[in-house]
Write an enzyme that holds these catalytic residues in place. Structure first.
Site, PDB file in Angstrom:
ATOM      1  N   ARG A 126       0.822  -1.236   0.000  1.00 61.03           N
ATOM      2  CA  ARG A 126       0.000   0.000   0.000  1.00 61.03           C
ATOM      3  C   ARG A 126       0.846   1.272   0.000  1.00 61.03           C
ATOM      4  O   ARG A 126       0.387   2.331   0.421  1.00 61.03           O
ATOM      5  CB  ARG A 126      -0.975   0.027   1.178  1.00 61.03           C
ATOM      6  N   LYS A 148       3.399  11.502 -11.229  1.00 63.68           N
ATOM      7  CA  LYS A 148       2.560  10.671 -12.104  1.00 63.68           C
ATOM      8  C   LYS A 148       3.301   9.359 -12.342  1.00 63.68           C
ATOM      9  O   LYS A 148       4.442   9.373 -12.820  1.00 63.68           O
ATOM     10  CB  LYS A 148       2.304  11.357 -13.440  1.00 63.68           C
ATOM     11  N   GLU A 190      10.460  18.711 -24.474  1.00 58.71           N
ATOM     12  CA  GLU A 190       9.786  19.039 -23.205  1.00 58.71           C
ATOM     13  C   GLU A 190      10.388  20.308 -22.581  1.00 58.71           C
ATOM     14  O   GLU A 190       9.687  21.054 -21.907  1.00 58.71           O
ATOM     15  CB  GLU A 190       9.885  17.864 -22.216  1.00 58.71           C
ATOM     16  N   LYS A 231       8.047  23.062 -13.521  1.00 57.58           N
ATOM     17  CA  LYS A 231       7.185  21.899 -13.261  1.00 57.58           C
ATOM     18  C   LYS A 231       6.777  21.882 -11.789  1.00 57.58           C
ATOM     19  O   LYS A 231       5.609  21.635 -11.460  1.00 57.58           O
ATOM     20  CB  LYS A 231       7.899  20.607 -13.636  1.00 57.58           C
ATOM     21  N   GLU A 241      -3.945  17.472 -11.200  1.00 62.70           N
ATOM     22  CA  GLU A 241      -4.447  17.928 -12.499  1.00 62.70           C
ATOM     23  C   GLU A 241      -5.952  18.180 -12.527  1.00 62.70           C
ATOM     24  O   GLU A 241      -6.683  17.641 -13.346  1.00 62.70           O
ATOM     25  CB  GLU A 241      -4.039  16.930 -13.596  1.00 62.70           C
ATOM     26  N   ARG A 245      -2.348  22.107 -13.988  1.00 63.49           N
ATOM     27  CA  ARG A 245      -1.346  21.117 -14.397  1.00 63.49           C
ATOM     28  C   ARG A 245      -1.510  20.735 -15.868  1.00 63.49           C
ATOM     29  O   ARG A 245      -0.549  20.309 -16.521  1.00 63.49           O
ATOM     30  CB  ARG A 245      -1.407  19.872 -13.497  1.00 63.49           C
ATOM     31  N   ASN A 249       0.514  19.948 -20.677  1.00 65.03           N
ATOM     32  CA  ASN A 249       0.152  19.171 -21.861  1.00 65.03           C
ATOM     33  C   ASN A 249       0.190  20.000 -23.137  1.00 65.03           C
ATOM     34  O   ASN A 249      -0.348  19.577 -24.170  1.00 65.03           O
ATOM     35  CB  ASN A 249      -1.240  18.554 -21.691  1.00 65.03           C
ATOM     36  N   HIS A 252       0.495  18.289 -26.426  1.00 63.25           N
ATOM     37  CA  HIS A 252       0.294  16.854 -26.215  1.00 63.25           C
ATOM     38  C   HIS A 252      -0.967  16.296 -26.867  1.00 63.25           C
ATOM     39  O   HIS A 252      -1.038  15.102 -27.128  1.00 63.25           O
ATOM     40  CB  HIS A 252       0.288  16.534 -24.712  1.00 63.25           C
ATOM     41  N   HIS A 256      -0.222  13.042 -28.823  1.00 61.67           N
ATOM     42  CA  HIS A 256      -0.766  11.718 -28.517  1.00 61.67           C
ATOM     43  C   HIS A 256      -1.422  11.098 -29.747  1.00 61.67           C
ATOM     44  O   HIS A 256      -1.301   9.892 -29.988  1.00 61.67           O
ATOM     45  CB  HIS A 256      -1.754  11.806 -27.346  1.00 61.67           C
ATOM     46  N   HIS A 270       8.453  10.496 -28.241  1.00 58.88           N
ATOM     47  CA  HIS A 270       7.471  11.336 -27.547  1.00 58.88           C
ATOM     48  C   HIS A 270       7.823  12.829 -27.623  1.00 58.88           C
ATOM     49  O   HIS A 270       6.986  13.663 -27.977  1.00 58.88           O
ATOM     50  CB  HIS A 270       7.347  10.900 -26.083  1.00 58.88           C
TER      51      HIS A 270
END
Ligand code: GLY
Length: 370
Positions: A126, A148, A190, A231, A241, A245, A249, A252, A256, A270
């Site tokens: 956990r 993330k 990035e 960041k 997010e 946040r 993106n 993105h 994507h 990417h």
């Protein structure tokens, strides 16, 4: 001994706060950096088959210098590792190593290893603590910071995961010299994103200094540090997010769709997709009357000067048509209530979240570039 310049960015998240240390030589000091976090002097390291021969021995020696026992798992390199089978291998191995709640797991690698190991740490007993040692530019400026974590599903990328903040991030900028040029430039996608989304001064600085990043350690240190600061500021405002946040993106939504269209293959990395996506997002902003023509022209000129892909036509092989690409965008997990969400800009360094972008101008833009 003179220590190389080292920068520190604190990510302030209450009980989940942590330091990001940035600078050359951090890997060989990792034992001393990690030691204060340990309740007992042992760690479990997870890395991949590309990184292990380059950097694992340095990390192990650094741990031994502090009397820290270690054990290591080397997973295959590549995006396919971010999947249930390798995740299960990783979690079972950590349990075999008798990793306990108060122990530390170390992720040594790029975004794939950081995301997978972070997720394993999130669910093991956990939740156990983990330390990120990002070895690519992309993971140093983006994926290792902010918590993330996750793996891919057959339904799409990063669809299974958790927010789980690391306890420490050590970004050794010297080890970026081992990166192939294409990977360095992909990570730069990035970096440039940060300037474009929120710091015009940083973007100006990048236009001048970024072409020398590979050969200028102090410029590289500044680029990574400023990116991590930005960041951290955004993650502090919006850890999970709910709002701001999403600015991270920028580029993105296009990226994507392009990654899906190219099968997540090495036709498009990417960060390359992010760079093309940023150029398209600025052009869309200009077409919607939000920013001047100068902004998208500057973005494309800089990406070209860096030797980066900046147009759909720079992607080798055929792409699907504009309608099909728009369909892929509509499947993005950032879609809310079926509405396309884009990060648009009023100028360089002035991005904002637009939840209600009509599809017609997006289709026209794609058609004009295909
Ligand atoms: N890579 C985007 C984020 O961390 O939110």
């Amino acid at each position: 001994m003179t220590l190389a310049p080292m920068n520190l960015v604190r990510v302030n998240l209450g009980a989940r706060s942590y330091d990001v240390r940035i600078g050359p030589g951090l890997l060989s000091r990792a034992g001393a950096e990690i030691a204060p976090l340990l309740r007992r002097k042992r760690v479990a390291i997870v890395t991949d088959a590309t990184v292990a021969p380059l950097h694992l021995a340095t990390l192990q020696a650094a741990l031994e210098a502090e009397g820290i026992a270690h054990t290591a798992l080397t997973l295959p390199a590549g995006e396919a590792t971010k999947s249930w089978p390798h995740f299960a291998t990783c979690v079972d191995w950590l349990l075999d190593q008798k990793v306990e709640r108060k122990d530390i797991v170390v992720a040594l690698g790029g975004g794939v290893i950081g995301d997978l190991v972070g997720f394993a740490a999130a669910v093991l007993r956990r939740g156990v603590r983990f330390v990120q040692l990002p070895t690519t530019l992309l993971s140093q400026v983006d994926s290792s910071v902010g918590g993330k974590t996750g793996i891919n599903s057959t339904h799409g990328k990063n669809l299974i995961g958790a927010f789980h903040q690391p306890s420490l991030v050590l970004a050794d900028t010297a080890i970026l010299s081992t990166l192939p040029q294409r990977d360095l430039l992909s990570g730069y996608g990035e970096v440039v994103k940060y300037g474009l989304l929120g710091d015009a001064g940083f973007y100006d600085w990048l236009e001048t200094h970024a072409p020398r990043l590979r050969h200028d350690p102090s410029a590289l240190l500044h680029a990574v540090t400023r990116s991590v600061q930005m960041k951290a500021e955004i993650v502090e405002r919006d850890e999970t997010e709910e709002g701001d946040r999403a600015l991270l993106n920028l580029g993105h939504t296009f990226c994507h769709a392009l990654e899906k269209a190219t099968g997540y293959s090495d036709r498009l990395l990417h960060g390359e997709g992010v760079a093309i996506g940023c150029a398209l997002a600025f052009e869309l902003s200009q077409r919607l009357g939000l920013c001047s023509q100068e902004a998208p022209s500057r973005v494309r000129a800089h990406l070209k000067a860096m030797g980066m892909k900046c147009d759909l036509s720079d992607i080798p092989g055929d792409l699907p048509g504009a309608e099909a690409l728009l369909g892929l965008m509509a499947q993005d997990k950032k879609v809310v209530d079926g509405q396309l969400r884009f990060i648009l800009a009023r100028g360089i360094g002035e991005a904002f979240v637009a939840a209600d972008v009509p599809s017609e101008p997006v289709l026209h833009l794609l058609r004009d570039h295909l």
